[in-house]
Design a protein around this motif. Structure first.
Motif, PDB file in Angstrom:
ATOM      1  N   ALA A  98      31.306-170.319  10.800  1.00  0.00           N
ATOM      2  CA  ALA A  98      31.340-169.341   9.708  1.00  0.00           C
ATOM      3  C   ALA A  98      32.466-168.331   9.892  1.00  0.00           C
ATOM      4  O   ALA A  98      33.117-167.926   8.922  1.00  0.00           O
ATOM      5  N   LEU A  99      32.695-167.914  11.136  1.00  0.00           N
ATOM      6  CA  LEU A  99      33.809-166.997  11.402  1.00  0.00           C
ATOM      7  C   LEU A  99      35.129-167.607  10.962  1.00  0.00           C
ATOM      8  O   LEU A  99      35.959-166.951  10.312  1.00  0.00           O
ATOM      9  N   LEU A 100      35.331-168.875  11.300  1.00  0.00           N
ATOM     10  CA  LEU A 100      36.579-169.540  10.951  1.00  0.00           C
ATOM     11  C   LEU A 100      36.677-169.741   9.445  1.00  0.00           C
ATOM     12  O   LEU A 100      37.725-169.482   8.832  1.00  0.00           O
ATOM     13  N   LEU A 101      35.601-170.207   8.829  1.00  0.00           N
ATOM     14  CA  LEU A 101      35.591-170.419   7.381  1.00  0.00           C
ATOM     15  C   LEU A 101      35.930-169.149   6.623  1.00  0.00           C
ATOM     16  O   LEU A 101      36.678-169.182   5.639  1.00  0.00           O
ATOM     17  N   ASN A 102      35.402-168.030   7.096  1.00  0.00           N
ATOM     18  CA  ASN A 102      35.513-166.782   6.338  1.00  0.00           C
ATOM     19  C   ASN A 102      36.636-165.858   6.800  1.00  0.00           C
ATOM     20  O   ASN A 102      36.716-164.723   6.329  1.00  0.00           O
ATOM     21  N   LEU A 103      37.500-166.322   7.696  1.00  0.00           N
ATOM     22  CA  LEU A 103      38.667-165.498   8.024  1.00  0.00           C
ATOM     23  C   LEU A 103      39.452-165.203   6.748  1.00  0.00           C
ATOM     24  O   LEU A 103      39.713-166.125   5.958  1.00  0.00           O
ATOM     25  N   PRO A 104      39.860-163.971   6.520  1.00  0.00           N
ATOM     26  CA  PRO A 104      40.511-163.615   5.258  1.00  0.00           C
ATOM     27  C   PRO A 104      42.008-163.949   5.220  1.00  0.00           C
ATOM     28  O   PRO A 104      42.764-163.313   4.483  1.00  0.00           O
TER      29      PRO A 104
END
Length: 265
Positions: A98-104
């Motif tokens: 999720a951290l990787l998916l949601n990096l802006p």
């Protein structure tokens, strides 16, 4: 003597490069490596000087999946603890995805060899995937009596369609680089010796626009399949309101107006 980092970090011209660094294990994802990955992703997110992220692997493999030592320890554990410990471990796996998916910022997987199981899921957690000519992808979870647990059941259908995703997961077959591009698993194929250059070039291209607009667009489009048209429009309206106030938008409009006065438009 200190141990080498499980993930090497480098930053050049606003582009962060994370290199999985267990070449002797084909960069299999251990719990310790995942903890380092989480720490680095949080650090990247907090750094306004980073405009794009690349993930690649050292040696001949991208990531061979889960660490077999962890699987062995699970087999030897007290059966009464396996279920809850497994659930707890999954929270860490999904937190990293999720951290990787949601990096802006734009994220790119530069797949330099085999990406299997968790490794294939890691690649698809990125916005874009570039495959070297020696790259391959496989989801062989079911052959080990497991379900894809690193995000594959979410990411793969969005790239290749539902039926193809089922076929790839049920069979667990290996997909070479050329076919991966044809199926949509990877976005482009690049010769191995120029893989990182291809990734850096793409990172430059994908991060050349407004950081604010990219971050807001990504936050919406990542979840657009789950939203109705009215929800996407509503989220877009809020995002556009924020963009109207951004320094990037104001500078762009001001530059356009000045060029107009000079007759350059």
């Amino acid at each position: 003597m200190s141990q080498p980092a499980l993930i090497e970090y480098k930053q050049e011209n606003g582009i962060a490069i994370l290199t999985l660094n267990r070449p002797e294990k084909r960069n299999a994802m251990s719990d310790a490596m995942r903890a380092e990955l989480v720490e680095m992703l949080i650090s990247v997110r907090k750094n306004p000087g980073i405009r794009a992220l690349i993930i690649t692997g050292s040696g001949k493999g991208f990531c061979a999946g889960g660490d077999i030592a962890g699987m062995k320890s699970r087999m030897d554990a007290d059966p009464a603890t396996v279920g809850f410990n497994g659930w707890e471990r999954q929270q860490g796996v999904h937190y990293a995805a999720a951290l990787l998916l949601n990096l802006p910022i734009p994220t790119i997987a530069a797949v330099n060899g085999s990406a299997a199981g968790l490794g294939a899921d890691l690649a698809l957690s990125c916005d874009f995937v570039i495959a070297s000519d020696t790259a391959s992808f496989s989801w062989a979870y079911i052959a080990r009596g497991l379900v894809p647990d690193g995000g594959g059941m979410y990411f793969l259908p969005r790239r290749v369609g539902l039926a193809r995703a089922k076929a790839l997961i049920f069979s667990g077959r290996k997909v070479a680089a050329e076919e991966a591009v044809a199926l949509g698993i990877a976005d482009q194929n690049c010769a191995g010796d120029s893989l990182l250059k291809c990734a850096v070039d793409m990172a430059d291209e994908m991060s050349s626009g407004s950081r604010t607009a990219i971050a807001l667009t990504k936050s919406i489009i990542n979840h657009s399949y789950e939203m109705s048209d009215s929800q996407v429009f509503a989220e877009g309206s809020k995002a556009q309101g924020i963009c109207y106030t951004s320094s990037e938008h104001r500078a762009s409009v001001q530059g356009f107006l000045e060029r107009s006065k000079e007759g350059a438009v």
